[in-house]
Write a protein that holds these residues in place. Sequence first.
Motif, PDB file in Angstrom:
ATOM      1  N   LYS A  98       0.864  -1.256  -0.027  1.00  0.00           N
ATOM      2  CA  LYS A  98      -0.079   0.312  -0.025  1.00  0.00           C
ATOM      3  C   LYS A  98       1.088   1.301   0.168  1.00  0.00           C
ATOM      4  CE  LYS A  98      -3.813   0.348   2.180  1.00  0.00           C
ATOM      5  NZ  LYS A  98      -4.963   0.432   3.172  1.00  0.00           N
ATOM      6  N   VAL A 107      -3.983   7.017  -3.044  1.00  0.00           N
ATOM      7  CA  VAL A 107      -3.667   5.630  -2.437  1.00  0.00           C
ATOM      8  C   VAL A 107      -3.427   4.602  -3.479  1.00  0.00           C
ATOM      9  CG1 VAL A 107      -4.525   3.926  -0.733  1.00  0.00           C
ATOM     10  CG2 VAL A 107      -4.967   6.511  -0.194  1.00  0.00           C
ATOM     11  N   GLU A 109      -3.221   0.455  -3.684  1.00  0.00           N
ATOM     12  CA  GLU A 109      -3.003  -0.963  -3.153  1.00  0.00           C
ATOM     13  C   GLU A 109      -2.878  -1.961  -3.930  1.00  0.00           C
ATOM     14  OE1 GLU A 109      -5.935  -2.202  -0.312  1.00  0.00           O
ATOM     15  OE2 GLU A 109      -6.390  -0.144   0.314  1.00  0.00           O
TER      16      GLU A 109
END
Length: 156
Positions: A98, A107, A109
């Motif tokens: 992450k 973000v 992931e």
Amino acid sequence: MSDDVLARLDAIEQIKALKYRYVRCLDTKQWDDFADCLLPETTGAYAGLDFADRESLVAFMRKNMDESMVSLHQVHHPEIEVDLEAGTATGRWYLQDKVMIEKYSYVLEGAAFYTDRYVRTPDGWRIAHTGYERTYEVEMSTKDLPNWKLKVKPTH
């Protein structure tokens, strides 16, 4: 248990510790210790991002993983094969990672499979090649997550 089996198991444990140190130093941005996990001639191949040696790999990480980036790299499910006579080994690891960059509301992931080669040196096992191929990536904006807050505590 034979001495050969014990030596192989010891080598596997040392290689596990090396890989765990590699990801810990990456996430905590301890670049000298990160570099120490690698041979000078180490190559890297991260899903299309290639490096010819340790110097270029570490320089890229140092520049691009600055203090504004918070990351988590977890490796598990190691499959390690050791050739004691040659002083070499190979490893395959499952990566879950992450990356968060608050100033860009970003973000990422993902997951991947690492494939590594290792060499036993007088100073212990070192990575000779590391790289991964992604199984998936998810990118998102924290603007879409109205309650998202990042709290960072110093790690070193």
